[in-house]
Design an enzyme around this catalytic site. Structure first.
Site, PDB file in Angstrom:
ATOM      1  CG  ASP A 164      -2.019   1.148   0.642  1.00 51.96           C
ATOM      2  OD1 ASP A 164      -2.482   1.673   0.480  1.00 51.96           O
ATOM      3  OD2 ASP A 164      -2.757   0.881   2.277  1.00 51.96           O
ATOM      4  CD1 TRP A 165       0.887   5.449  -3.314  1.00 52.92           C
ATOM      5  CD2 TRP A 165       0.469   3.799  -3.554  1.00 52.92           C
ATOM      6  NE1 TRP A 165       0.803   5.086  -4.358  1.00 52.92           N
ATOM      7  CE2 TRP A 165       0.644   4.038  -4.926  1.00 52.92           C
ATOM      8  CE3 TRP A 165      -0.335   2.733  -2.901  1.00 52.92           C
ATOM      9  CZ2 TRP A 165      -0.031   2.794  -5.948  1.00 52.92           C
ATOM     10  CZ3 TRP A 165      -0.299   1.119  -4.275  1.00 52.92           C
ATOM     11  CH2 TRP A 165      -0.121   1.488  -6.472  1.00 52.92           C
TER      12      TRP A 165
END
Length: 751
Positions: free
Chosen positions: A220-221
């Protein structure tokens, strides 16, 4: 390829692109947020959707699509999204989200399918098959135990192995095995103290070695904690770019020998395999037909909406004077906030749809689109309009400010201004329909005062047109709830644990999530898991099984006839649940293990068949490290919802699996009698002991006086007696007991 080039491929070039190497012909490809539409950003980019993205079609969110219980429908939706990605040159669509709805308060619940892992897994697999059939990858997320927004980037989800295996991992497992997603997105949080991004148990042992995942794992970012540890654990791609910082750490680790370069090579190979798979299947002729896809969005939402209650007022009669009340009638809330926010190509409200069809409808706003502000004048106008109409349709739900990625809801309540207006209108108008626009369950204290409630969820840009069809009977509601609606938040099983202390959140409810808990505790709920009404009615008849017994390798087919006994065509959701009837400790009353959506014309009958295997009867046994179902009886129940099971049958299961067992002085006689490996030895010993006790039995006069223990009491006492105690009761001496323990362990094979 140089060491630096290989390390560089393990992180993004920017927010949405992977790195390429021009001299080697390795292209940079784009990934884009989903899951219910294409959020392709242009120019300045950000992860949470603050900046503008291209005009795209917003399909119903997962909260709605799951309620369709229709895997064919979601697969077709996936095909459409895959075609859109090809038209926009997007290689991976970031979705679907399969995290379990542990609490109604999770701010991102609208992006997730269900409280039930079986349903979530089947829907996710269908979505992935659809998207990837167009040569575009998916990234199933967020792996794993990501069930709240509060401190999601650092909090540790403290979960037992059994709970992980039975509740929080099965949806991922089903999707990986059945649909083979190109990528898996790891979550921000820790799992039992270890960040997902560097959790070898999850990323390597389970995901790859057990489930056979062959794609690459991406973050995930901003989810990287220790990049080198992550790569060693099975994390291939960091998103977005770290500005070269983590690439340099990988290079240094290889150079100083703390990271085996073969692990880096393997990561690059996995990444490139997915990149070139997209390149090989690139379709430059793909067309993003926004108008055609909008119509699909309308059709899909019409299959997802759930008719929660209806006293016969719906469908609305033509010619009746109808009042539409509430801002959502004019401006529907059709999606959630955050990284999945779509810049919709067009949105038609229910009010607009009614006008286009010349419905006899008038409109009053009553309450605002966002916030919780009571406007006395607008209240009065709405009440007066409702009073002067034949029917009041109130469009209510949760504003944008109440649920979004990034924060969790504080409670299950709708805005006070909405509840107050519904209560006021109920005093002057007996014919009320409430249409809900929300991403997760809400408390509805006025439910008994209204005639009908139609749950549209966050139904995408076609929600208004779909709602019009359903209200007026042009479409027949066929959605069923993919989550339970409790009466109040305090009834939810995670209530005492949800959010935690900011550092850790304990999943103290264990496997008792959603209906598993409400069933076990016999807690009444507003609407049960699987609930959904129709404008017609159905009968469930002639349940039969292909066999009465099954073993570890076998399967049983269970069939039932479903008949439309009403006066119009409709679709029924047939649900199959399995119950362990052996008194096994810690098992839910029932668990969903099959479902099918069946279209039926008036009077039509169809047969629905499900196939069950040993896994469907099993729970995860931590000591065994595997799935296990004890020999015995299992009840199969089928019906239209979890609280309305109209047909039941029982099958017998026989297993050859033997549980780990080591005997010592604390092992009870009951445990030894229950295990087939030791039962015969103990039965012989107890028979001899009972003979000895009989020889010492007092005379009949003493027995008649009540001084003796009953046979049942003696049996119960012996069942609970540890081996070490039989010495104290004179049944054998210490040396004999130690010998018995040795014999028993040899019999088991524990020594």
């Amino acid at each position: 390829m140089t060491l630096e080039e290989k390390a560089g491929l393990c992180s993004g070039a920017d927010f949405w692109h992977t790195k390429g190497i021009e001299r080697l012909g390795i292209p940079s490809v784009m990934v884009s947020d989903g899951p219910h539409g294409l959020r392709k950003q242009e120019g300045e980019t950000d992860h949470l959707g603050v900046n503008e993205s291209i005009k795209a079609v917003c399909f119903p969110a997962a909260c709605a699509v799951a309620s369709s219980f229709d895997t064919d429908l979601i697969e077709k939706m996936g095909e459409t999204l895959g075609e859109e990605c090809q038209a926009e040159d997007v290689s991976v669509l970031l979705g679907p989200g399969v995290n379990i709805k542990r609490s109604p308060l999770c701010g991102r619940n609208f992006e997730y399918f269900s409280e039930d892992p079986y349903l979530a897994g089947k829907m996710a697999a269908a979505y992935i098959r659809g998207v990837q059939s167009k040569g575009v990858g998916t990234s199933i997320k967020h792996f794993a135990a990501n069930n709240q927004e509060y401190n999601r980037m650092s909090c540790s989800s403290e979960v037992s192995r059994r709970t992980l295996r039975e509740i929080y991992l099965p949806a991922f497992e089903e999707a990986v095995k059945a649909a083979r997603p190109k990528t898996v997105m790891c979550s921000y949080n820790k799992i039992n103290g270890v960040y997902s991004s560097e959790n070898r148990k999850l990323l390597r042992d389970i995901l790859r070695d057990e489930w056979g995942f062959e794609g690459y794992v991406m973050t995930d970012w901003g989810a990287v904690n220790d990049r080198v540890k992550g790569l060693a654990a099975g994390l291939e791609l960091e998103m977005p770019s770290s500005g070269g910082m983590n690439d340099a750490k990988i290079v240094k680790a290889v150079q100083d020998g703390t990271l085996d370069e073969q692990l880096l090579d393997r990561a690059v190979e996995r990444f490139l395999r997915v990149v070139f798979d997209y390149v090989d299947h690139r379709n430059p002729d793909a067309v993003f037909d926004r108008e055609a896809d909008h119509k699909k969005a309308v059709d899909i939402e019409a299959e997802c909406a759930v008719l929660l209650q209806n006293n016969g007022l719906l469908p609305l009669k033509q010619g009746k004077k109808i009042a539409y009340i509430g801002a959502y009638a004019e401006k529907p809330r059709y999606q959630g906030g955050g990284s999945s926010h779509i810049n919709a190509s067009r949105v038609t409200s229910a009010w607009e749809a009614a006008q286009k069809k010349d419905r006899n409808v008038t409109y009053a706003q009553g309450f605002p689109f966002d916030g919780d502000v009571k406007d006395d004048q607008k209240f009065a106008e709405a009440i007066e309009l409702a009073k002067s109409s034949d029917v009041a349709v109130i469009f209510a739900g949760l504003p944008d400010s109440f649920e979004s990625e990034g924060f969790d809801r504080k409670n299950m309540k709708m805005p006070d201004c909405q509840n107050a207006l519904i209560e006021e209108i109920a005093r002057v108008q007996p014919n009320i329909v409430v249409v809900l626009h929300n991403g997760s369950p809400v408390e509805v204290p006025w439910a008994d005062k209204v005639s009908a409630i139609l749950e549209m969820y966050l139904g995408g840009q076609g929600v208004g047109e779909a709602c019009d069809r359903l209200l007026y009977g042009e479409a027949n509601p066929s959605g069923h709830l993919a989550e339970t609606f409790p009466y109040r938040l305090e009834d939810n099983p995670s209530y005492l644990y949800f959010l935690g202390d900011g550092k850790k959140v304990h999943y103290g409810e264990g496997v008792y999530v959603g209906y598993r808990y409400y069933d076990k505790k016999k807690i009444p709920v507003r609407w049960a898991f699987g609930h959904g009404l129709s404008y017609t009615s159905f009968a469930f008849e002639n349940l039969r099984a292909s066999a009465e017994e099954m073993d570890d390798e076998g399967t049983i087919e269970v069939s039932i006839d479903v008949r439309n006994k009403g006066e119009r065509a409709g679709k029924e959701v047939v649900q199959l649940y399995v119950s362990d009837r052996n008194g096994t400790f810690g098992r839910p009353d029932k668990e969903l293990k099959g479902f099918a959506k069946v279209p039926l014309e008036q009077g039509e009958r169809k047969t629905v068949t499900f196939k069950l295997c040993a896994r469907d009867l099993s729970y995860y046994h931590e000591a065994l490290g595997d799935w296990y179902a004890p020999s015995g009886s299992y009840e199969i129940s089928i019906g239209p919802s979890s609280d309305c099971l109209e047909a039941k049958t029982t099958i017998t299961f026989r297993t050859k699996k033997l549980l780990p067992f080591t005997v010592d002085g604390t092992t009870t006689l009951g445990e030894l009698l229950a295990d087939p490996r030791t039962a015969a030895v103990i039965q012989q010993m107890m028979a001899e002991a009972q003979k000895a006790m009989a020889a010492n039995t007092p005379n009949e006069e003493a027995a008649d006086s009540g001084d003796m223990m009953s046979a049942e009491a003696i049996q119960a006492m012996m069942q609970a007696m540890p081996l070490k105690s039989i010495v104290s009761f004179g049944m054998m001496n210490g040396e004999q007991m130690e010998g018995l323990i040795t014999v028993l362990n040899q019999t088991i094979g524990a020594v």
